[in-house]
Design a protein around this motif. Sequence first.
Motif, PDB file in Angstrom:
ATOM      1  N   PRO B 182      58.824  47.584  54.313  1.00  0.00           N
ATOM      2  CA  PRO B 182      57.408  47.274  54.550  1.00  0.00           C
ATOM      3  C   PRO B 182      57.287  46.271  55.701  1.00  0.00           C
ATOM      4  CG  PRO B 182      58.015  46.906  52.240  1.00  0.00           C
ATOM      5  CD  PRO B 182      59.283  47.139  52.989  1.00  0.00           C
ATOM      6  N   GLU B 183      56.173  46.326  56.432  1.00  0.00           N
ATOM      7  CA  GLU B 183      55.931  45.376  57.529  1.00  0.00           C
ATOM      8  C   GLU B 183      55.737  43.960  56.978  1.00  0.00           C
ATOM      9  OE1 GLU B 183      55.635  45.867  60.939  1.00  0.00           O
ATOM     10  OE2 GLU B 183      56.535  47.816  60.432  1.00  0.00           O
ATOM     11  N   PRO B 184      56.177  42.923  57.706  1.00  0.00           N
ATOM     12  CA  PRO B 184      55.883  41.551  57.261  1.00  0.00           C
ATOM     13  C   PRO B 184      54.386  41.251  57.352  1.00  0.00           C
ATOM     14  CG  PRO B 184      57.027  41.544  59.397  1.00  0.00           C
ATOM     15  CD  PRO B 184      56.998  42.972  58.932  1.00  0.00           C
ATOM     16  N   THR B 185      53.897  40.446  56.398  1.00  0.00           N
ATOM     17  CA  THR B 185      52.464  40.127  56.337  1.00  0.00           C
ATOM     18  C   THR B 185      52.196  38.627  56.412  1.00  0.00           C
ATOM     19  OG1 THR B 185      52.466  39.855  53.935  1.00  0.00           O
ATOM     20  CG2 THR B 185      52.114  42.098  54.778  1.00  0.00           C
ATOM     21  N   GLY B 186      53.249  37.788  56.330  1.00  0.00           N
ATOM     22  CA  GLY B 186      53.043  36.337  56.252  1.00  0.00           C
ATOM     23  C   GLY B 186      52.954  35.853  54.813  1.00  0.00           C
ATOM     24  N   ALA B 187      52.808  36.799  53.864  1.00  0.00           N
ATOM     25  CA  ALA B 187      52.778  36.463  52.429  1.00  0.00           C
ATOM     26  C   ALA B 187      53.765  37.394  51.734  1.00  0.00           C
ATOM     27  CB  ALA B 187      51.371  36.625  51.867  1.00  0.00           C
ATOM     28  N   ASP B 188      55.050  37.227  52.077  1.00  0.00           N
ATOM     29  CA  ASP B 188      56.068  38.166  51.602  1.00  0.00           C
ATOM     30  C   ASP B 188      57.080  37.481  50.704  1.00  0.00           C
ATOM     31  OD1 ASP B 188      55.186  40.424  53.325  1.00  0.00           O
ATOM     32  OD2 ASP B 188      55.720  38.985  54.911  1.00  0.00           O
ATOM     33  N   ARG B 189      57.814  38.318  49.982  1.00  0.00           N
ATOM     34  CA  ARG B 189      58.885  37.837  49.112  1.00  0.00           C
ATOM     35  C   ARG B 189      60.153  38.607  49.470  1.00  0.00           C
ATOM     36  NH1 ARG B 189      57.474  35.687  44.167  1.00  0.00           N
ATOM     37  NH2 ARG B 189      55.704  37.077  43.860  1.00  0.00           N
ATOM     38  N   THR B 190      61.274  37.896  49.578  1.00  0.00           N
ATOM     39  CA  THR B 190      62.569  38.534  49.809  1.00  0.00           C
ATOM     40  C   THR B 190      63.462  38.244  48.609  1.00  0.00           C
ATOM     41  OG1 THR B 190      62.410  38.457  52.215  1.00  0.00           O
ATOM     42  CG2 THR B 190      64.637  38.493  51.293  1.00  0.00           C
ATOM     43  N   SER B 191      64.220  39.247  48.184  1.00  0.00           N
ATOM     44  CA  SER B 191      65.086  39.116  47.009  1.00  0.00           C
ATOM     45  C   SER B 191      66.524  39.462  47.369  1.00  0.00           C
ATOM     46  CB  SER B 191      64.628  40.071  45.902  1.00  0.00           C
ATOM     47  OG  SER B 191      63.278  39.871  45.595  1.00  0.00           O
ATOM     48  N   ILE B 192      67.450  38.686  46.818  1.00  0.00           N
ATOM     49  CA  ILE B 192      68.879  38.957  46.996  1.00  0.00           C
ATOM     50  C   ILE B 192      69.602  38.744  45.671  1.00  0.00           C
ATOM     51  CG2 ILE B 192      68.949  38.280  49.447  1.00  0.00           C
ATOM     52  CD1 ILE B 192      70.174  35.576  48.463  1.00  0.00           C
ATOM     53  N   VAL B 193      70.818  39.289  45.559  1.00  0.00           N
ATOM     54  CA  VAL B 193      71.700  38.929  44.451  1.00  0.00           C
ATOM     55  C   VAL B 193      73.056  38.589  45.040  1.00  0.00           C
ATOM     56  CG1 VAL B 193      72.172  41.388  43.940  1.00  0.00           C
ATOM     57  CG2 VAL B 193      72.763  39.624  42.278  1.00  0.00           C
ATOM     58  N   ALA B 194      73.580  37.432  44.641  1.00  0.00           N
ATOM     59  CA  ALA B 194      74.854  36.941  45.161  1.00  0.00           C
ATOM     60  C   ALA B 194      75.814  36.739  44.001  1.00  0.00           C
ATOM     61  CB  ALA B 194      74.642  35.610  45.891  1.00  0.00           C
ATOM     62  N   ALA B 195      76.973  37.379  44.068  1.00  0.00           N
ATOM     63  CA  ALA B 195      78.003  37.137  43.063  1.00  0.00           C
ATOM     64  C   ALA B 195      78.870  36.001  43.569  1.00  0.00           C
ATOM     65  CB  ALA B 195      78.837  38.387  42.839  1.00  0.00           C
ATOM     66  N   ALA B 196      79.053  34.975  42.757  1.00  0.00           N
ATOM     67  CA  ALA B 196      79.765  33.784  43.226  1.00  0.00           C
ATOM     68  C   ALA B 196      80.944  33.477  42.329  1.00  0.00           C
ATOM     69  CB  ALA B 196      78.812  32.597  43.269  1.00  0.00           C
ATOM     70  N   VAL B 197      82.031  33.053  42.948  1.00  0.00           N
ATOM     71  CA  VAL B 197      83.172  32.609  42.169  1.00  0.00           C
ATOM     72  C   VAL B 197      82.788  31.329  41.446  1.00  0.00           C
ATOM     73  CG1 VAL B 197      84.876  33.637  43.686  1.00  0.00           C
ATOM     74  CG2 VAL B 197      84.065  31.320  44.145  1.00  0.00           C
ATOM     75  N   ASN B 198      83.450  31.083  40.317  1.00  0.00           N
ATOM     76  CA  ASN B 198      83.149  29.922  39.502  1.00  0.00           C
ATOM     77  C   ASN B 198      83.853  28.698  40.093  1.00  0.00           C
ATOM     78  OD1 ASN B 198      82.388  28.216  37.526  1.00  0.00           O
ATOM     79  ND2 ASN B 198      83.380  29.296  35.850  1.00  0.00           N
ATOM     80  N   ARG B 199      83.233  28.109  41.126  1.00  0.00           N
ATOM     81  CA  ARG B 199      83.808  26.968  41.828  1.00  0.00           C
ATOM     82  C   ARG B 199      82.714  25.914  41.902  1.00  0.00           C
ATOM     83  NH1 ARG B 199      83.349  25.561  46.724  1.00  0.00           N
ATOM     84  NH2 ARG B 199      82.521  27.498  47.579  1.00  0.00           N
ATOM     85  N   THR B 200      83.105  24.646  41.735  1.00  0.00           N
ATOM     86  CA  THR B 200      82.121  23.573  41.737  1.00  0.00           C
ATOM     87  C   THR B 200      81.304  23.596  43.033  1.00  0.00           C
ATOM     88  OG1 THR B 200      83.576  22.221  40.399  1.00  0.00           O
ATOM     89  CG2 THR B 200      81.837  21.073  41.585  1.00  0.00           C
ATOM     90  N   GLY B 201      79.992  23.611  42.904  1.00  0.00           N
ATOM     91  CA  GLY B 201      79.138  23.449  44.072  1.00  0.00           C
ATOM     92  C   GLY B 201      78.717  24.731  44.766  1.00  0.00           C
ATOM     93  N   THR B 202      79.185  25.893  44.306  1.00  0.00           N
ATOM     94  CA  THR B 202      78.834  27.149  44.977  1.00  0.00           C
ATOM     95  C   THR B 202      77.322  27.335  45.078  1.00  0.00           C
ATOM     96  OG1 THR B 202      80.813  28.185  44.105  1.00  0.00           O
ATOM     97  CG2 THR B 202      79.117  29.655  44.929  1.00  0.00           C
TER      98      THR B 202
END
Lengths: 302, 302
Positions: B182-202
């Motif tokens: 979809p075209e950007p409108t200035g009132a948009d939402r972006t979604s991601i999913v990140a798999a992270a190793v179990n390390r302090t501070g990730t």
Amino acid sequence: MARIAYFGPQGTFTEQAARVLAAGDELVPAETIRLALTAVRHGEADAACVPVENSVEGAVTATLDGLSDADPLVAVAEAILPVHFSVLKRPGTTEIRTVASHPHALAQVRDWLEANLPGATPVASSSTAAAAVGVHAGDFDAAVTAPVAVEHYPLEVVATGVADVSDARTRFLLVRKPGELPEPTGADRTSIVAAAVNRTGTLAELLTELASRGINLTRLDARPTRDNFGEYRFFIDFEGHVAEPRIIDALAALRRRCRNLRFLGSHPRADGIRSTIEPGADNDSFLDATAWVDAVRKGDLA
Amino acid sequence: MARIAYFGPQGTFTEQAARVLAAGDELVPAETIRLALTAVRHGEADAACVPVENSVEGAVTATLDGLSDADPLVAVAEAILPVHFSVLKRPGTTEIRTVASHPHALAQVRDWLEANLPGATPVASSSTAAAAVGVHAGDFDAAVTAPVAVEHYPLEVVATGVADVSDARTRFLLVRKPGELPEPTGADRTSIVAAAVNRTGTLAELLTELASRGINLTRLDARPTRDNFGEYRFFIDFEGHVAEPRIIDALAALRRRCRNLRFLGSHPRADGIRSTIEPGADNDSFLDATAWVDAVRKGDLA
């Protein structure tokens, strides 16, 4: 003998957790999670046993909201139970045409039912224990229940250890009014809830206070506040005990950043996993650092 | 006409959301969230409509897990619906002795039932629509349903707008295979999913990449991976659109930090709230900064 309220009815997984966490105490079922917590707040029970997270379903929102609203309560112990169901029937039943349980439980044993009771119709009930009551009353032929249910109802075991996802687990807390804390063991969990204004970077700042002190998160849940879909409370669990200098230092830093910070307890982990200590972030390093600054202030060192 | 799979059955809130998000298209119910997503992945549907979060219950874990497993899908639109129920009965029924619905729905109208139908027994059904079917079949006297249910079943409206928490809302997504955004409108939402190793501070590091670019989070869910109770996938929603330089810069930074980063879509927000832009973090600032570095490299500036 202490009086322990638990999220009932009798015969559910939470009763089973309460038996682990409060063996020998008087166990009193409460109709909802909220009522179990209220019983402790009103002094009608010494502690409450409630579920807090499930590896398949995620956080138990009623518990998180119940701990952050109203008077403070702190977790003093936890138990982790595998979500393995039993299938129970009335003694003498030869053909199983209906199987009742809570919809969440039915969803977690669907493959098993298709393989083992392919002709049976699944029926939704209000709890796993209510399904057992219904079988006893003749409403259904079988029930999918917590293992402990068979001790309360005169039913016959068809199968035990039933679960499509064999490693599903639920974590339960034993919570009390604030008071004496459990001793640190080196394998502890500390829980807090922080209400944060909706400002860019707030959560990153809070987590950096923990990360910069080498403190490892074990769970984070962001719950919208009731009033505003965009405002959040952050439920954060991390390794360590409030009696440790590194945790004391981190909590003081979080307190400076949050007007609404609530301590939800420090207690031994049920899985016994010891805290990861990053280089330079062990308790002795924090004590040494404080001693060094004290010496500098006194003019003894520079 | 496009073919849209939705988490059914007919007559639920998700069908209602699908009517908003795909007006005029062919709507096909799927038995589970997973099957609705699979229909898109297998090319049997052009898009799927699924719930993603509820202001009372929290994240819909089946949707989060379904979007992060298997082939990528991206959200191209969202709808936010108030959770207001209708109470339906068979035409001609004079006394309501039983009221059926999904246990979650019954929990959300308990005060209303006590005040308005104090003599009626609540009965659990597998969905709000199944309750309507049961009323039509004569199994129960009334059903608590989504407003759209009355269009599918020949039932009579007892009440509409029923809800104990009047501002409860559910957000739904329309997801497709990756393709044109979809075209950007200035009132948009972006979604991601990140798999992270179990390390302090990730997680602190990931969120700091967003915060340092002035990007405001709108949601964060940490879901344990199936394999390990201590390992997490982070589902992060934030303001902005992947077509914007500030978002491009942040996503590239996250990509450097995560081996498993998946883009789940950029689309207009249903609430129309425009992105907060921090000073120095607007798109022009990012473009200016890139142009300045280019000029320095060419020897034109210093």
